[in-house]
Motif scaffolding. Sequence first.
Motif, PDB file in Angstrom:
ATOM      1  N   ALA A 190       5.778  -2.966  -8.047  1.00  0.00           N
ATOM      2  CA  ALA A 190       4.814  -1.871  -8.089  1.00  0.00           C
ATOM      3  C   ALA A 190       3.543  -2.328  -8.791  1.00  0.00           C
ATOM      4  O   ALA A 190       3.581  -3.152  -9.712  1.00  0.00           O
TER       5      ALA A 190
ATOM      6  N   GLU B 141       3.956  -1.415   2.350  1.00  0.00           N
ATOM      7  CA  GLU B 141       3.576  -0.730   1.110  1.00  0.00           C
ATOM      8  C   GLU B 141       4.056   0.720   1.140  1.00  0.00           C
ATOM      9  O   GLU B 141       4.227   1.307   2.198  1.00  0.00           O
ATOM     10  N   ASP B 142       4.255   1.264  -0.067  1.00  0.00           N
ATOM     11  CA  ASP B 142       4.604   2.670  -0.198  1.00  0.00           C
ATOM     12  C   ASP B 142       3.900   3.214  -1.430  1.00  0.00           C
ATOM     13  O   ASP B 142       3.339   2.454  -2.235  1.00  0.00           O
ATOM     14  N   THR B 143       3.925   4.517  -1.596  1.00  0.00           N
ATOM     15  CA  THR B 143       3.264   5.154  -2.744  1.00  0.00           C
ATOM     16  C   THR B 143       4.081   4.939  -4.010  1.00  0.00           C
ATOM     17  O   THR B 143       5.313   5.032  -3.997  1.00  0.00           O
ATOM     18  N   TYR B 144       3.392   4.668  -5.108  1.00  0.00           N
ATOM     19  CA  TYR B 144       4.050   4.453  -6.400  1.00  0.00           C
ATOM     20  C   TYR B 144       3.771   5.633  -7.319  1.00  0.00           C
ATOM     21  O   TYR B 144       2.614   6.012  -7.533  1.00  0.00           O
TER      22      TYR B 144
ATOM     23  N   MET C 171      -3.076  -0.012  -8.163  1.00  0.00           N
ATOM     24  CA  MET C 171      -3.132   0.296  -6.735  1.00  0.00           C
ATOM     25  C   MET C 171      -2.321   1.533  -6.377  1.00  0.00           C
ATOM     26  O   MET C 171      -2.479   2.090  -5.300  1.00  0.00           O
ATOM     27  N   GLN C 172      -1.411   1.937  -7.294  1.00  0.00           N
ATOM     28  CA  GLN C 172      -0.498   3.055  -7.064  1.00  0.00           C
ATOM     29  C   GLN C 172       0.303   2.840  -5.780  1.00  0.00           C
ATOM     30  O   GLN C 172       0.501   3.748  -4.968  1.00  0.00           O
ATOM     31  N   LYS C 173       0.789   1.602  -5.646  1.00  0.00           N
ATOM     32  CA  LYS C 173       1.540   1.209  -4.466  1.00  0.00           C
ATOM     33  C   LYS C 173       2.777   0.407  -4.884  1.00  0.00           C
ATOM     34  O   LYS C 173       2.791  -0.239  -5.930  1.00  0.00           O
ATOM     35  N   THR C 174       3.802   0.472  -4.055  1.00  0.00           N
ATOM     36  CA  THR C 174       4.956  -0.410  -4.194  1.00  0.00           C
ATOM     37  C   THR C 174       5.025  -1.307  -2.958  1.00  0.00           C
ATOM     38  O   THR C 174       4.508  -0.945  -1.894  1.00  0.00           O
ATOM     39  N   LYS C 175       5.669  -2.443  -3.123  1.00  0.00           N
ATOM     40  CA  LYS C 175       5.810  -3.353  -1.987  1.00  0.00           C
ATOM     41  C   LYS C 175       7.071  -4.192  -2.180  1.00  0.00           C
ATOM     42  O   LYS C 175       7.265  -4.795  -3.234  1.00  0.00           O
TER      43      LYS C 175
ATOM     44  N   TRP D 272      -0.237 -10.387  -3.928  1.00  0.00           N
ATOM     45  CA  TRP D 272      -0.591  -9.054  -3.407  1.00  0.00           C
ATOM     46  C   TRP D 272      -1.344  -8.252  -4.459  1.00  0.00           C
ATOM     47  O   TRP D 272      -2.384  -7.641  -4.173  1.00  0.00           O
TER      48      TRP D 272
END
Length: 205
Positions: free
Chosen positions: A85, A115-118, A89-93, A53
């Motif tokens: 995280a 995905e979510d915001t990191y 990408m400033q994302k978590t998964k 990812w």
Amino acid sequence: MRKLLWPLLALGLLTACSSEPSKPAATKPAPKEPEYLTGERAFYKLYLAAHRWAPNAQGFRLESVNTQDWKGKDGKAGVWRGSFASATMQKTKPYTWSGTDAADAPERGVNPGPEDTYVAGNASTRVFDIAFLKIDTDKALEVALKHGGDKLLEKDANQPLAYVLDWNAGENALVWHVAFGNSRNDAKLTVLVNASTGGFIKAEK
């Protein structure tokens, strides 16, 4: 004479076809045996999936999930959930690994979540370097048993166990939380073990 031969020939063909041996019925494949993994082994499976990812993905939490057929015995679980995280990408998964067909378990294999915001400064999503993970859950459980866990298992051999891995800012270390319960929230005892050295940190009731 020729008119009589054709019906006899057709009758012979039908008889030949009906005398062929019947094919055996297709057998169903045997159900797969459940697979239970220690935390470190499960984390590497999830880590590889997370890197497909995002190549720079780092873990910030790993937790076992108890199922009907397995309750954390021997430092293993049939389901593990890892959260990762990516700073760029400033994302978590999240990713989940399942090795069991239990009714309350997700589909076997590694399955991604949404995905979510990191937020990098958030203490609850503090990422860690995989190199710090040197002690597996079976060894962490051995430490936990020496610090109160053995007494709980003596009272109840079916005592469920749960395992959580995250970065502990207070200890500045990667820590295994060995919980004597279905989760940290309902645990009778939680023992913290350094995931790099195997050293006992503290016990929480």
